[in-house]
Design an enzyme around this catalytic site. Sequence first.
Site, PDB file in Angstrom:
ATOM      1  NE  ARG A 126      -4.205  -1.836   1.923  1.00 24.87           N
ATOM      2  CZ  ARG A 126      -5.015  -2.317   2.849  1.00 24.87           C
ATOM      3  NH1 ARG A 126      -4.767  -2.078   4.126  1.00 24.87           N
ATOM      4  NH2 ARG A 126      -6.072  -3.025   2.514  1.00 24.87           N
TER       5      ARG A 126
ATOM      6  CE  LYS B 173     -19.078 -15.244  11.064  1.00 27.36           C
ATOM      7  NZ  LYS B 173     -19.458 -14.251  12.110  1.00 27.36           N
TER       8      LYS B 173
ATOM      9  N   GLY C  26      -8.093  -8.469   1.131  1.00 24.35           N
ATOM     10  CA  GLY C  26      -6.834  -8.754   1.805  1.00 24.35           C
ATOM     11  C   GLY C  26      -6.322 -10.170   1.654  1.00 24.35           C
TER      12      GLY C  26
ATOM     13  N   GLY D 290     -13.594  -3.989   1.485  1.00 22.45           N
ATOM     14  CA  GLY D 290     -15.007  -3.662   1.547  1.00 22.45           C
ATOM     15  C   GLY D 290     -15.460  -2.786   0.392  1.00 22.45           C
TER      16      GLY D 290
END
Length: 401
Positions: A41, A198, A351, A374
Amino acid sequence: MNVLRFADLVNAGKVKGKRVFIRADLNVPMDAGGRIVEDTRIRASLPCIQQALDAGAAVLVTSHLGRPVEGEFKSKDSLLLVAQRMAELLGREIPLLTNWIDRAEVEVGQVVMLENCRLNLGEKSNDSTLARKMAALCDIFVHDAFGTAHRAEASTYGIAQYAPIACAGPLLAAEMDAIHKVLANPKRPLVAIVAGSKVSTKLTILQSLAKNVDQLIVGGGIANTFMLAAGLPIGKSLAEPSVVAEAQAVIETMRARGAGVPIPMDVVTAKRFSIDAHATVKAASAVMEDDLILDIGPETAAQLARQIMAAGTIVWNGPVGVFEFDAFSRGTETVANAVANSQAFSIAGGGDTLAAIAKYGIENSIDYISTGGGAFLEVLERKTLPAFEILSRRAAEGHTA
């Protein structure tokens, strides 16, 4: 989407002598000793900073790091090591400024790092007073942190409202272009790989993709839930029985379109979750009550690889197994290599996905690697991210000079 790009300002000669405030994403992983583990990053932020310097600007850079408590400074939350690493990469001194909200000294041709923006009271709530103070520090605000584009915070949204000029940096612009290419007119077949622990956290993206993709490959705990939906045993594997109906609905949506959600034919199981656990390959229908499914089996991996290799466009978010443990990494490795070797346009984000890409050394074989997690998912859901919305609105207002 119509937004002003920093490159437009540079090309028009409107950056020289200006104070340029860059919101970067420098939220790098740190080890227990506080050392930077991986600096992707930081490296990704350099083109925007260098572009500003080359154009004759005075440059202020900030980012969040971790999840600090606003107003409570702790050394682990400091950007000091990030500033030092950036200084090494740019070959110049980069001072770290604390308590910078009311005053931040920077000269033309200089870069200064502003301490962790999430330490400022009102950052996460997008406090207008804080945002106005940030905006007062600059002539041009550059949003170059796609990983935060889905959050309306003072340093990502509020400052863009009040800065004299607000624009998208090269990293954010590249993200917008790559994802638009996938969503607007993808080359078919369009294959999406969505994996994770999930279903509930990725249910909306699964529902959205099911209306558009030709193959929806699921992995990890998500695949276990889809196996339940298909009537297969999963033993004591991670799954969410409460959302089986939603998984079945996704399968039906795909089926109605003549598309599919491949259900694993074979899996790799263990009796315990451990790096040294014994791995057993078995048919998906033969999973025992005390089994943990930790990877897809070789037959399933080969089938998925064939589908991926035949794709025209690939979207990849998440490893399909516990790839951190070598005994359960073959499925993810097979999928990763298929993505890398496919002739399709490929975009990957998240990630764990980036970690898998790094592990298998395929960085140069993916067409676009998204820095967002996200934010990447929300754009794929066709949501308008706050960063895009405010930059688009500012562009429409004509604030370009």
